[in-house]
Design a protein around this motif. Structure first.
Motif, short mmCIF file in Angstrom:
data_model
loop_
_atom_site.label_atom_id
_atom_site.label_comp_id
_atom_site.label_asym_id
_atom_site.label_seq_id
_atom_site.Cartn_x
_atom_site.Cartn_y
_atom_site.Cartn_z
N LEU A 170 56.61 105.02 8.14
CA LEU A 170 55.17 105.09 8.34
C LEU A 170 54.64 103.95 9.18
O LEU A 170 53.79 104.14 10.06
CB LEU A 170 54.48 105.11 6.97
CG LEU A 170 52.95 105.31 6.98
CD1 LEU A 170 52.61 106.64 7.61
CD2 LEU A 170 52.39 105.22 5.58
N VAL A 171 55.14 102.72 8.97
CA VAL A 171 54.61 101.55 9.69
C VAL A 171 54.86 101.66 11.20
O VAL A 171 53.94 101.45 12.00
CB VAL A 171 55.22 100.26 9.11
CG1 VAL A 171 54.81 99.05 9.94
CG2 VAL A 171 54.77 100.07 7.67
N PRO A 172 56.06 101.97 11.68
CA PRO A 172 56.24 102.12 13.13
C PRO A 172 55.36 103.20 13.74
O PRO A 172 54.83 103.03 14.85
CB PRO A 172 57.72 102.49 13.26
CG PRO A 172 58.37 101.96 12.03
CD PRO A 172 57.35 102.09 10.97
N LEU A 173 55.15 104.30 13.02
CA LEU A 173 54.28 105.36 13.53
C LEU A 173 52.84 104.88 13.64
O LEU A 173 52.13 105.17 14.62
CB LEU A 173 54.36 106.58 12.62
CG LEU A 173 55.70 107.33 12.60
CD1 LEU A 173 55.66 108.45 11.57
CD2 LEU A 173 56.02 107.90 13.97
N GLU A 174 52.39 104.13 12.64
CA GLU A 174 51.03 103.61 12.69
C GLU A 174 50.86 102.60 13.82
O GLU A 174 49.83 102.59 14.51
CB GLU A 174 50.67 102.98 11.35
CG GLU A 174 50.48 103.98 10.22
CD GLU A 174 50.11 103.30 8.92
OE1 GLU A 174 50.21 102.05 8.86
OE2 GLU A 174 49.72 104.01 7.97
N GLN A 175 51.85 101.74 14.03
CA GLN A 175 51.76 100.76 15.12
C GLN A 175 51.72 101.45 16.48
O GLN A 175 50.93 101.07 17.36
CB GLN A 175 52.95 99.80 15.04
CG GLN A 175 52.93 98.88 13.83
CD GLN A 175 54.17 98.02 13.73
OE1 GLN A 175 55.13 98.22 14.49
NE2 GLN A 175 54.14 97.07 12.80
N TYR A 177 50.67 104.49 17.14
CA TYR A 177 49.38 105.16 17.29
C TYR A 177 48.26 104.15 17.54
O TYR A 177 47.34 104.41 18.33
CB TYR A 177 49.08 105.98 16.04
CG TYR A 177 47.80 106.77 16.11
CD1 TYR A 177 47.72 107.91 16.89
CD2 TYR A 177 46.67 106.37 15.40
CE1 TYR A 177 46.55 108.64 16.98
CE2 TYR A 177 45.50 107.08 15.49
CZ TYR A 177 45.44 108.22 16.28
OH TYR A 177 44.27 108.93 16.36
N GLU A 178 48.35 102.99 16.90
CA GLU A 178 47.33 101.96 17.12
C GLU A 178 47.34 101.48 18.56
O GLU A 178 46.28 101.30 19.18
CB GLU A 178 47.58 100.80 16.16
CG GLU A 178 46.54 99.69 16.24
CD GLU A 178 46.82 98.58 15.26
OE1 GLU A 178 46.03 97.62 15.23
OE2 GLU A 178 47.83 98.67 14.55
N LYS A 179 48.52 101.28 19.15
CA LYS A 179 48.60 100.87 20.55
C LYS A 179 48.01 101.93 21.47
O LYS A 179 47.31 101.62 22.43
CB LYS A 179 50.06 100.60 20.91
CG LYS A 179 50.66 99.38 20.23
CD LYS A 179 52.12 99.21 20.62
CE LYS A 179 52.75 98.02 19.91
NZ LYS A 179 54.19 97.87 20.24
N HIS A 180 48.29 103.18 21.13
CA HIS A 180 47.77 104.28 21.95
C HIS A 180 46.25 104.33 21.90
O HIS A 180 45.58 104.49 22.94
CB HIS A 180 48.37 105.59 21.45
CG HIS A 180 47.88 106.79 22.20
ND1 HIS A 180 48.19 107.03 23.52
CD2 HIS A 180 47.09 107.83 21.80
CE1 HIS A 180 47.61 108.14 23.92
NE2 HIS A 180 46.94 108.66 22.88
N VAL A 181 45.67 104.16 20.72
CA VAL A 181 44.21 104.19 20.59
C VAL A 181 43.57 103.02 21.30
O VAL A 181 42.52 103.16 21.97
CB VAL A 181 43.83 104.21 19.08
CG1 VAL A 181 42.34 104.05 18.91
CG2 VAL A 181 44.29 105.50 18.43
N ILE A 182 44.17 101.82 21.20
CA ILE A 182 43.62 100.65 21.88
C ILE A 182 43.66 100.83 23.39
O ILE A 182 42.71 100.49 24.11
CB ILE A 182 44.39 99.38 21.44
CG1 ILE A 182 44.12 99.08 19.96
CG2 ILE A 182 44.02 98.19 22.32
CD1 ILE A 182 44.96 97.95 19.41
N ALA A 183 44.77 101.37 23.90
CA ALA A 183 44.88 101.59 25.34
C ALA A 183 43.81 102.59 25.81
O ALA A 183 43.18 102.38 26.87
CB ALA A 183 46.27 102.11 25.68
#
Length: 286
Positions: A170-175, A177-183
């Protein structure tokens, strides 16, 4: 004449003739038990009915008779049982034994009590007929209910989802997705910024104002006069004046302390003590 001679030679005719000769004509059972007024005869008719019931119970054990024949036999047996009950009541009225109380229970060929529903009983193959088998199937025992302690025994941190991140998925998937949203957010902000700059000529000045650090905290010790001097520019500069006096943090704290003291005095001090306190303050010039 030959036909009559043949009829006379049949087994039934010879048997009937022998009974008539011996004077042993079979007496028919009364239709109603109340028509019998002799106890020995009532006992005889009861035994006769029991004999007929036994024969029909033996016949109904054969499952190959067919559904309709089995149902008819079962109806006849129940009819004979009701008739037997009438004769037992009549025997009791004539002074005989109470067979309803001391008589044996109705058993099947396996020695088990005959099952029934509201007086109607099923014998032999009639118990396996469609729609009858379901009447005697026992309901499954419901599972025992768990107590609150048993339910709470299996509840741990994983039940509330606190260990969902321990699987390493779960943690790698969240990280990611977080990078994608920030970009995406940065790209959107850059596009809006370029659109504003293209539409307004004085965009450089606005850009500097927008990029000003909004979380900067001014020195708390700076006085109002220094703030006024800082905001005043040249002769044509605009001066900002606060029309409403804004108290400082220290003044607010003092006001809260005074208000708390007054609430405590009003709650615990008497009117005489309050008057003396006010008089003392007046004399001291406070």
């Amino acid at each position: 004449m030959a036909r009559n001679a043949e009829k006379a030679m049949t087994a039934l005719a010879r048997f009937r003739q022998a009974q008539l000769e011996e004077g042993k004509v079979k007496e028919r059972r009364p239709f109603l038990a109340s028509e019998c007024s002799e106890l020995p005869k009532a006992e005889k008719w009861r035994r006769q009915i029991i004999s007929e019931i036994s024969k029909k119970v033996a016949q109904i054990q054969n499952a190959g008779l067919g559904e309709f024949k089995i149902r008819d036999l079962n109806d006849e047996i129940n009819k004979l049982l009701r008739e037997k009950g009438h004769w037992e009541v009549r025997i009791k009225e004539l002074g005989g034994p109470d067979y309803g109380r001391v008589g044996p229970k109705m058993l099947d060929h396996e020695g088990k009590e005959v099952p029934g529903n509201r007086g109607y009983k099923y014998f032999g193959a009639a118990k396996d007929l469609p729609g009858v088998r379901e009447l005697f199937e026992k309901e499954p025992i419901p599972p025992p209910r768990k107590t609150r302690a048993e339910l709470m025994k299996d509840i741990d941190a994983e039940y509330y989802g606190y260990r969902d991140e321990d699987d390493g998925v779960l943690v790698p998937l969240e990280q990611e997705y977080e990078k994608h949203v920030i970009a995406e957010a940065v790209e959107k902000w850059k596009a809006e910024r370029e659109a504003r700059l293209a539409g307004d000529g004085g965009g450089e000045k606005e850009e500097e104002e927008e990029e000003e650090y909004i979380y900067a905290v001014q020195d708390e010790e700076q006085s109002d006069e220094e703030m006024r001097d800082a905001t005043e520019g040249g002769e044509g500069a605009q001066t900002f004046i606060a029309h409403v006096p804004v108290p400082s943090q220290k003044e607010i704290e003092e006001a809260l302390v005074r208000r708390k003291k007054m609430e405590l005095l009003q709650k615990y001090a008497s009117e005489t003590l309050m008057a003396q306190s006010e008089e003392a303050k007046t004399l001291l010039g406070l």
